[in-house]
Design a protein around this motif. Structure first.
Motif: not given
Length: 250
Positions: A2-4, A65-70, A228-238, A243-248
């Motif tokens: 979901x978007x949220x 932020x929940x993640x950062x890309x340089x 290399x979409x796998x790397x972007x899925x990796x950063x988004x999953x992490x 985000x979920x950890x901070x919410x808890x």
């Protein structure tokens, strides 16, 4: 997803002279392919322009932020790692260097997941005390990593098993990547580990094991949506887990 629940991924951006319509002025921008890779992976892309920064401002930015890309871009200022500029080294973008240095330090301090791309890998190494080969052709005797003129070259990378990178790649030990760089990591900063190399020994991937997710690659994963979409899925999953950890905790 979901978007949220989509994680917010900050991407650093260029600050260069740009022309559009009647305007020719300094502007912050980033090629669309970067943030498309993030949104395709399920994240929300937010662009971060170079700006005046200190440790407090950087901490405030990364906290949101929940993640950062340089991202990729011009060469890191050699003065940051105690060297004079090579004749081929870009005129330094000192504002961007200072901004990204502060951001990656804040991300490490807050355990915000991050991914470095090309310049981003070099920035991570320099921020933590490492150095850079300023002109790879002087070291390896070829231009196999940079043809110039905006043309990406394909090179093979051997991936270390049991690394985060290997897990993102589904256990693949060898991958073909798209390169566009005339510089690379020389002396590795304390705390970083090498997780990918070319067949000539050039460092192609590094990780920071002291954080939950800290990966940086010398190539351009945004240029190869299939592999290399796998790397972007990796950063988004992490970032989602962060985000979920901070919410808890909240």
């Amino acid at each position: 997803m979901g978007t949220n629940s989509r994680p917010i991924i900050g991407l650093t951006s260029y600050l260069e002279q740009a022309q559009t319509g009647a305007w020719d002025l300094p502007a912050s921008f980033l090629p669309k392919i970067y943030f498309e890779a993030v949104t395709d992976a399920g994240g929300i892309a937010v662009l971060l322009p170079p700006q005046p920064v200190d440790s407090e401002i950087a901490a405030s930015i990364t906290h949101g932020l929940d993640g950062l890309i340089l991202t990729g871009g011009k060469d890191v200022d050699p003065a940051r790692y105690g060297q004079e500029a090579h004749p081929t080294t870009d005129v330094p973008r000192k504002d961007r260097d200072a901004f990204e240095d502060a951001l990656v330090r804040a991300a490490i301090e807050q355990n915000v997941p991050f991914l470095g791309i090309c310049r981003g890998a070099q920035m991570l190494n320099v921020a933590l005390g490492g150095t850079i080969h300023q002109h790879l052709p002087d070291v390896i005797g070829s231009t196999r990593y940079s043809a110039g003129g905006g043309t990406f070259l394909v090179n093979d990378v051997a991936v270390e098993p049991q690394s985060t990178l290997a897990s993102l790649l589904g256990g693949d030990r060898n991958i073909a990547v798209k390169s566009y760089h005339h510089q690379a990591i020389d002396e590795l900063a304390d705390g970083l580990v090498v997780t990918g190399r070319g067949d000539d020994g050039v460092i192609q991937a590094i990780e920071l094991p002291s954080v939950d997710f800290g990966v940086a690659v010398q190539w351009h994963p945004e240029e190869d949506a299939k592999e290399d979409a796998r790397l972007f899925r990796g950063i988004v999953d992490a970032a989602t887990r962060h985000r979920e950890s901070r919410s808890r905790q909240a």
